[in-house]
Write an enzyme that holds these catalytic residues in place. Structure first.
Site, short mmCIF file in Angstrom:
data_model
loop_
_atom_site.label_atom_id
_atom_site.label_comp_id
_atom_site.label_asym_id
_atom_site.label_seq_id
_atom_site.Cartn_x
_atom_site.Cartn_y
_atom_site.Cartn_z
N LEU A 148 8.65 50.61 -5.45
CA LEU A 148 9.49 51.16 -6.51
C LEU A 148 9.65 50.08 -7.56
CD1 LEU A 148 12.40 52.95 -4.56
CD2 LEU A 148 10.39 54.02 -5.60
N ASP A 149 9.68 50.47 -8.83
CA ASP A 149 9.92 49.51 -9.90
C ASP A 149 11.24 48.78 -9.66
OD1 ASP A 149 7.62 50.35 -11.16
OD2 ASP A 149 8.67 51.66 -12.59
N ARG A 150 11.34 47.60 -10.18
CA ARG A 150 12.53 46.77 -9.97
C ARG A 150 13.82 47.53 -10.29
NH1 ARG A 150 13.67 40.87 -12.83
NH2 ARG A 150 15.75 40.56 -11.97
#
Length: 343
Positions: A148-150
């Site tokens: 997942l993106d940050r």
């Protein structure tokens, strides 16, 4: 060697990069200053002198002129990043058994070591958790099987054994996992539901290296959506992923004409709140991994895991449901974490 193909489940022990065309001819110490922002120039020069920086696996002088394609490795010691304590990384466990651990990932937390973030990631925190529980002695270690993106929150599954890792990789590669996301988007979509089939590719001409774009020559990408709520300035949308391209929902939402709120790459990067707020309620892209359904790697039925909306997204929704309009604050995201192209 911990290069591009290293196992991201293993603790990072060195920072590695390859010299790009625009860096050809630069001195080693100058290239390091451009790349590494967590140490001073004097510290980097001291590392070079004591052999803590390698060029193509060999010690080199600070004055060494680099060539395109050279591999630079900066050896990392635990004391290099004292502020990065894996014990401080939040771990909210939604499900755990002998094969997998499923987390409710908090926004702002990285999944695995990258760039200057060497110790303050979920993988590092899980290594510490398993070590304290004694599970590492039984062969348990965190294996990354999805990302997942940050600044995206929500359901994230990691394998605890190599056998589970292989099984889960097969699940994701064969698109047997059902992934559902919630997002607050700009404006009011005209239709209640729809399907977006728009191929995605890296934006080679843009300033931001990680930015993607819709491109006829790109990889096939398919997202379905349904509008759950409409408000004057924003709408709550559920997205169903059929493919898993980088930034897929963010790019497809923008392609639809309704980018995610506070998205620094594909929409308006400014923090948002509602009318009357003195402080913003949301300071990251408004995206949350709501649900993950997939076969258990052991073959024992399916896992069906949900993660509740975090406070920032739910608080924004409360204000919008009261009939309050959006309020824009300053842009605190752009330029702080994105990787820009060198000119």
């Amino acid at each position: 060697m911990e290069g591009r193909n290293r196992d991201l489940s293993l603790p990072l022990k060195r920072f590695v990069f390859r010299v790009e065309d625009e860096e050809d001819g630069l001195r080693l110490d100058h290239a390091l200053m451009d790349r590494i922002h967590w140490r001073s120039r004097s510290d980097l020069q001291a590392r070079i002198r004591r052999g803590g920086v390698l060029v193509n696996e060999q010690p080199a002088k600070a004055s060494r002129r680099l060539q395109t394609g050279d591999e630079i490795a900066v050896l990392i010691r635990p004391e290099d990043l004292p502020d990065q304590d894996p014990a401080r990384v939040p771990l909210s466990v939604l499900h755990e058994d002998e094969d997998v651990i499923v987390l409710n990932k908090a926004p702002g937390v990285l999944v695995h070591p990258i760039g200057r973030h060497v110790l303050d990631t979920l993988v590092n925190a899980l290594w510490l958790r398993f070590k304290k529980s004694g599970e590492t002695g039984r062969g348990v270690e965190p294996h990354v099987v999805q990302r997942l993106d940050r600044n995206t929150s929500g359901v994230l599954i990691l394998a605890k054994t190599r056998a589970a890792k292989i099984a889960l990789q097969d699940v994701f590669e064969n698109r047997l996992a059902q992934k559902t996301y919630l997002a607050w988007v700009e404006g009011r979509p005209d239709v209640d539901a729809g399907s977006i089939r728009a191929p995605l590719a890296r934006d080679q001409e843009g300033e931001i290296r990680i930015r993607m774009k819709v491109d006829p020559a790109g990889a096939p990408s398919h997202t379905e959506f349904e509008v759950l709520e409409r408000h004057p300035d924003a709408s709550l949308v559920r997205f169903h992923l059929h493919t898993g391209r980088q930034h897929q929902i963010r790019v497809h939402a923008a392609h639809l004409g309704h980018p995610l709120l506070a998205d620094p790459l594909y929409g308006d990067p400014r923090d948002v709140g509602v009318e009357g707020d003195a402080e913003p309620r949301l300071g990251r892209q408004a995206l949350h991994a709501e649900r993950l359904v997939l076969p258990h790697p052991s073959g024992r039925g399916d896992l069906d895991i949900r993660a509740p909306l975090p406070n920032d997204l739910s608080s924004l929704g409360e204000g919008l449901r009261e009939g309050l309009g959006l309020k824009r604050f300053e842009d605190r995201q752009s330029g702080t974490w994105v990787i820009r192209r060198r000119h």
